[in-house]
Design an enzyme around this catalytic site. Structure first.
Site, mmCIF file in Angstrom:
data_model
loop_
_atom_site.group_PDB
_atom_site.id
_atom_site.type_symbol
_atom_site.label_atom_id
_atom_site.label_comp_id
_atom_site.label_asym_id
_atom_site.label_seq_id
_atom_site.Cartn_x
_atom_site.Cartn_y
_atom_site.Cartn_z
ATOM 1 N N ASP A 4 0.792 -1.230 0.000
ATOM 2 C CA ASP A 4 0.000 0.000 0.000
ATOM 3 C C ASP A 4 0.825 1.280 0.000
ATOM 4 O OD1 ASP A 4 1.115 0.072 2.506
ATOM 5 O OD2 ASP A 4 -0.687 -0.597 3.532
ATOM 6 N N GLU B 57 -0.633 -8.984 -1.201
ATOM 7 C CA GLU B 57 -1.251 -8.379 -0.017
ATOM 8 C C GLU B 57 -2.426 -7.491 -0.447
ATOM 9 O OE1 GLU B 57 0.331 -5.365 3.135
ATOM 10 O OE2 GLU B 57 1.145 -7.284 3.788
ATOM 11 N N GLU C 151 -2.150 5.353 2.739
ATOM 12 C CA GLU C 151 -2.098 3.935 2.353
ATOM 13 C C GLU C 151 -3.463 3.362 1.959
ATOM 14 O OE1 GLU C 151 -0.576 5.213 4.992
ATOM 15 O OE2 GLU C 151 1.555 4.811 4.714
ATOM 16 N N HIS D 74 6.049 5.170 13.011
ATOM 17 C CA HIS D 74 6.453 6.048 11.904
ATOM 18 C C HIS D 74 5.287 6.605 11.108
ATOM 19 C CE1 HIS D 74 5.326 3.247 8.702
ATOM 20 N NE2 HIS D 74 5.722 2.290 9.503
ATOM 21 N N ARG E 130 2.455 8.395 9.117
ATOM 22 C CA ARG E 130 2.279 9.805 8.747
ATOM 23 C C ARG E 130 1.226 10.502 9.605
ATOM 24 N NH1 ARG E 130 3.800 12.479 3.809
ATOM 25 N NH2 ARG E 130 5.105 10.656 3.443
ATOM 26 N N HIS F 2 12.905 4.774 12.874
ATOM 27 C CA HIS F 2 12.739 5.000 11.429
ATOM 28 C C HIS F 2 13.670 6.155 11.034
ATOM 29 C CE1 HIS F 2 10.788 6.187 7.671
ATOM 30 N NE2 HIS F 2 10.083 5.069 7.696
HETATM 31 C C1 UD1 Z 1 6.689 4.886 3.706
HETATM 32 C C2 UD1 Z 1 5.289 4.508 3.214
HETATM 33 C C3 UD1 Z 1 4.514 3.795 4.305
HETATM 34 C C4 UD1 Z 1 5.313 2.630 4.862
HETATM 35 C C5 UD1 Z 1 6.677 3.109 5.304
HETATM 36 C C6 UD1 Z 1 7.517 1.947 5.751
HETATM 37 C C7 UD1 Z 1 4.172 5.992 1.611
HETATM 38 C C8 UD1 Z 1 3.377 7.217 1.431
HETATM 39 N N1 UD1 Z 1 4.563 5.726 2.863
HETATM 40 O O1 UD1 Z 1 6.512 5.859 4.731
HETATM 41 O O2 UD1 Z 1 3.289 3.314 3.773
HETATM 42 O O3 UD1 Z 1 4.614 2.076 5.955
HETATM 43 O O4 UD1 Z 1 7.345 3.734 4.188
HETATM 44 O O5 UD1 Z 1 8.628 2.376 6.501
HETATM 45 O O6 UD1 Z 1 4.451 5.283 0.674
HETATM 46 N N2 UD1 Z 1 14.276 8.105 4.989
HETATM 47 C C9 UD1 Z 1 15.652 8.020 4.958
HETATM 48 N N3 UD1 Z 1 16.211 6.815 4.618
HETATM 49 C C10 UD1 Z 1 15.483 5.716 4.314
HETATM 50 C C11 UD1 Z 1 14.083 5.809 4.355
HETATM 51 C C12 UD1 Z 1 13.487 7.018 4.681
HETATM 52 O O7 UD1 Z 1 16.357 8.968 5.222
HETATM 53 O O8 UD1 Z 1 16.063 4.655 4.017
HETATM 54 C C13 UD1 Z 1 13.649 9.413 5.354
HETATM 55 C C14 UD1 Z 1 13.744 10.468 4.217
HETATM 56 O O9 UD1 Z 1 13.939 11.734 4.772
HETATM 57 C C15 UD1 Z 1 12.345 10.396 3.591
HETATM 58 C C16 UD1 Z 1 11.493 10.142 4.828
HETATM 59 O O10 UD1 Z 1 12.265 9.236 5.626
HETATM 60 O O11 UD1 Z 1 12.008 11.566 2.896
HETATM 61 C C17 UD1 Z 1 10.124 9.587 4.553
HETATM 62 O O12 UD1 Z 1 10.141 8.472 3.681
HETATM 63 P P1 UD1 Z 1 8.806 8.083 2.844
HETATM 64 O O13 UD1 Z 1 9.036 6.828 2.103
HETATM 65 O O14 UD1 Z 1 8.325 9.243 2.057
HETATM 66 O O15 UD1 Z 1 7.726 7.878 3.983
HETATM 67 P P2 UD1 Z 1 7.696 6.827 5.172
HETATM 68 O O16 UD1 Z 1 7.182 7.547 6.367
HETATM 69 O O17 UD1 Z 1 8.982 6.108 5.257
HETATM 70 N N1 UDP Z 2 11.784 -3.963 10.724
HETATM 71 C C1 UDP Z 2 13.160 -4.184 10.639
HETATM 72 N N2 UDP Z 2 14.007 -3.412 11.389
HETATM 73 C C2 UDP Z 2 13.547 -2.438 12.208
HETATM 74 C C3 UDP Z 2 12.147 -2.196 12.293
HETATM 75 C C4 UDP Z 2 11.290 -2.969 11.524
HETATM 76 O O1 UDP Z 2 13.607 -5.068 9.901
HETATM 77 O O2 UDP Z 2 14.367 -1.782 12.872
HETATM 78 C C5 UDP Z 2 10.867 -4.764 9.890
HETATM 79 C C6 UDP Z 2 9.708 -5.431 10.618
HETATM 80 O O3 UDP Z 2 10.084 -6.708 11.097
HETATM 81 C C7 UDP Z 2 8.633 -5.520 9.541
HETATM 82 C C8 UDP Z 2 8.922 -4.305 8.658
HETATM 83 O O4 UDP Z 2 10.237 -3.870 8.993
HETATM 84 O O5 UDP Z 2 8.770 -6.678 8.749
HETATM 85 C C9 UDP Z 2 7.923 -3.222 8.932
HETATM 86 O O6 UDP Z 2 8.313 -2.067 8.272
HETATM 87 P P1 UDP Z 2 7.686 -0.647 8.592
HETATM 88 O O7 UDP Z 2 7.278 -0.584 10.022
HETATM 89 O O8 UDP Z 2 8.696 0.337 8.111
HETATM 90 O O9 UDP Z 2 6.442 -0.545 7.613
HETATM 91 P P2 UDP Z 2 4.904 -1.004 7.712
HETATM 92 O O10 UDP Z 2 4.848 -2.452 8.050
HETATM 93 O O11 UDP Z 2 4.258 -0.146 8.746
HETATM 94 O O12 UDP Z 2 4.355 -0.692 6.370
#
Ligand code: UD1
Ligand code: UDP
Length: 377
Positions: free
Chosen positions: A102, A124, A138, A213, A215, A246
């Site tokens: 999602d 999924e 999502e 984490h 939004r 995160h």
């Molecule tokens: C995204 C997804 C969310 C998912 C989550 C898993 C969308 C809108 N959101 O949210 O559904 O649950 O990922 O974690 O698709 N960043 C880093 N390094 C990384 C990853 C992220 O620095 O490896 C920082 C960056 O500043 C980035 C911010 O996190 O701009 C947000 O990342 P983004 O993918 O836009 O949103 P998430 O909150 O991670």
């Molecule tokens: N996870 C991980 N390391 C961490 C935190 C989470 O490997 O430090 C794994 C967790 O086991 C799960 C996935 O990341 O499988 C969940 O990711 P996240 O919470 O970013 O996204 P969501 O499931 O909410 O979409």
């Protein structure tokens, strides 16, 4: 990456950590099918966290669009994924595209395939909270992706029912279980002790594992969560807290501000999946707003306080593993104390509602039949 040897090309798209973990077993299962050319495309919506999640499975992307920017906007991610993935599809001409879950990567990649009449298989599929604002964005991503997909891999009977209610033909839906259980079992079999020095302090100790984490929790709700954790620590003198943060800088700022100075708290970078599985296994219970963690909790029979007001995974509540507590400081504290003091009924030893670890194999078999036999559905 494009092949001219008669094999059909399947592109699996991943952008974020959960997609990587949950798509990894699918990619591995597809690669066992000799008739398929399997291409792993990363959008790079996440940079470090995506590679960190793929690496323990021995996977790396065949191509990476590298879209991530610090504090990226939804418009930016959507438009760069849509254009980048579209151009990649024009070059590679896949027979089918698999997307997972999602995220913005999921929805924009499905749309790029749809614009080119390439069938989309949604792994999924069918999860619904029924509320477009929670989780945001999502819920919209799921609805749009399911509207334009051709094949649906629903993790449970409930998710299949959601799809049927929206008019999706039953012949296009397979109830597979969730591939996160495949990943979890695969990883648990390989894991012994944590790889990181700082985790050794938690070995044999009473600790809680926390991730948040979402939004819709940015800002004040996240602060409430952090304050609740501080309250819980003050009520239980030898309890420790492990918080793999995160990488979002705004989320990190709140953890650091409220919990940064506490001597029983470890605020650390995201853990590698094997270490995180170790921590889930060893902690007393988890507090999380993550979708994947809720499913893993039910696989491990570990209680989880769900830091959200609604869940699209009602199976976790029914299994007695998950408790919906939202982000109110008081409610989080009282629920945590109920578990710590043994006043909450905990999971019976029933199987996981998300399957037994064979979802990816089933998905690979269906994809193989689909691309090799046009009249299959
Ligand atoms: C995204 C997804 C969310 C998912 C989550 C898993 C969308 C809108 N959101 O949210 O559904 O649950 O990922 O974690 O698709 N960043 C880093 N390094 C990384 C990853 C992220 O620095 O490896 C920082 C960056 O500043 C980035 C911010 O996190 O701009 C947000 O990342 P983004 O993918 O836009 O949103 P998430 O909150 O991670
Ligand atoms: N996870 C991980 N390391 C961490 C935190 C989470 O490997 O430090 C794994 C967790 O086991 C799960 C996935 O990341 O499988 C969940 O990711 P996240 O919470 O970013 O996204 P969501 O499931 O909410 O979409």
């Amino acid at each position: 990456m494009a092949v001219d040897d008669g094999r059909k090309t399947v592109v699996c798209v991943v952008g974020t950590r959960p997609e990587a973990i949950k798509m990894a077993p699918v990619v591995m299962a597809l690669r066992e099918e000799n008739s398929l050319n399997v291409v792993l495309l990363a959008t790079g919506q996440h940079s470090q966290m995506l590679y960190q999640a793929l690496e323990p499975f021995g996977l790396s992307p065949d191509h990476d669009l590298k879209v991530m920017k610090e504090r990226q906007s939804l418009d930016y991610v959507t438009s760069s994924v849509l254009c980048g993935v579209g151009e990649f599809f024009d070059e590679i001409r896949p027979n089918v595209v698999l997307v997972h879950g999602d995220t913005t990567t999921t929805m924009a990649s499905a749309l790029a395939a749809f614009y080119r009449h390439i069938p989309v298989a949604h792994v999924e599929a069918g999860l619904r909270s029924g509320d477009m604002s929670r989780p945001f964005p999502e819920e919209m991503n799921r609805v749009v992706t399911d509207r334009i997909s051709s094949l649906y891999f629903a993790p449970t009977g409930k998710s299949k029912d959601n799809l049927l209610r929206e008019g999706i033909g039953e012949e296009r839906i397979w109830v597979t279980g969730n591939t996160v259980i495949d990943a979890l079992i695969w990883m648990r079999d390989k894991m012994a002790r944590p790889s990181r020095e700082d985790l050794m302090a938690f070995e044999g100790k009473r600790f809680l594992l926390v991730t948040a984490h979402r939004r819709e929790s940015w800002g004040e709700p996240m602060r409430e969560i952090a304050l609740a954790l501080r309250d819980i620590l003050s009520m239980d003198e030898d309890l420790m807290l492990l918080v793999p943060m995160h990488r979002n800088p705004d989320v990190r700022a709140v953890w650091r501000e409220v919990l940064g100075d506490h001597d029983r708290v470890l605020l650390c970078d995201p853990l590698d999946y094997p270490d995180f599985v170790w921590a889930m296994d060893k902690c007393l219970f988890m507090l999380s707003d993550s979708g994947g963690v809720q499913e893993e909790a039910s696989g491990l029979k570990k209680p989880v306080l769900i830091l959200r007001d609604v869940t699209e995974r009602p199976e976790v509540l029914e299994a007695g593993v998950g408790f919906l507590v939202g982000t109110s400081r008081e409610r989080i504290v009282s629920n945590a104390l109920e578990i710590l003091e043994g006043r909450k009924a905990l999971p019976a030893s029933m199987g996981s509602p998300f399957g037994d670890g064979r979802a990816s194999r089933l998905i690979a078999e269906v994809i193989c039949k689909f691309v090799n036999n046009p009249i299959f559905i």
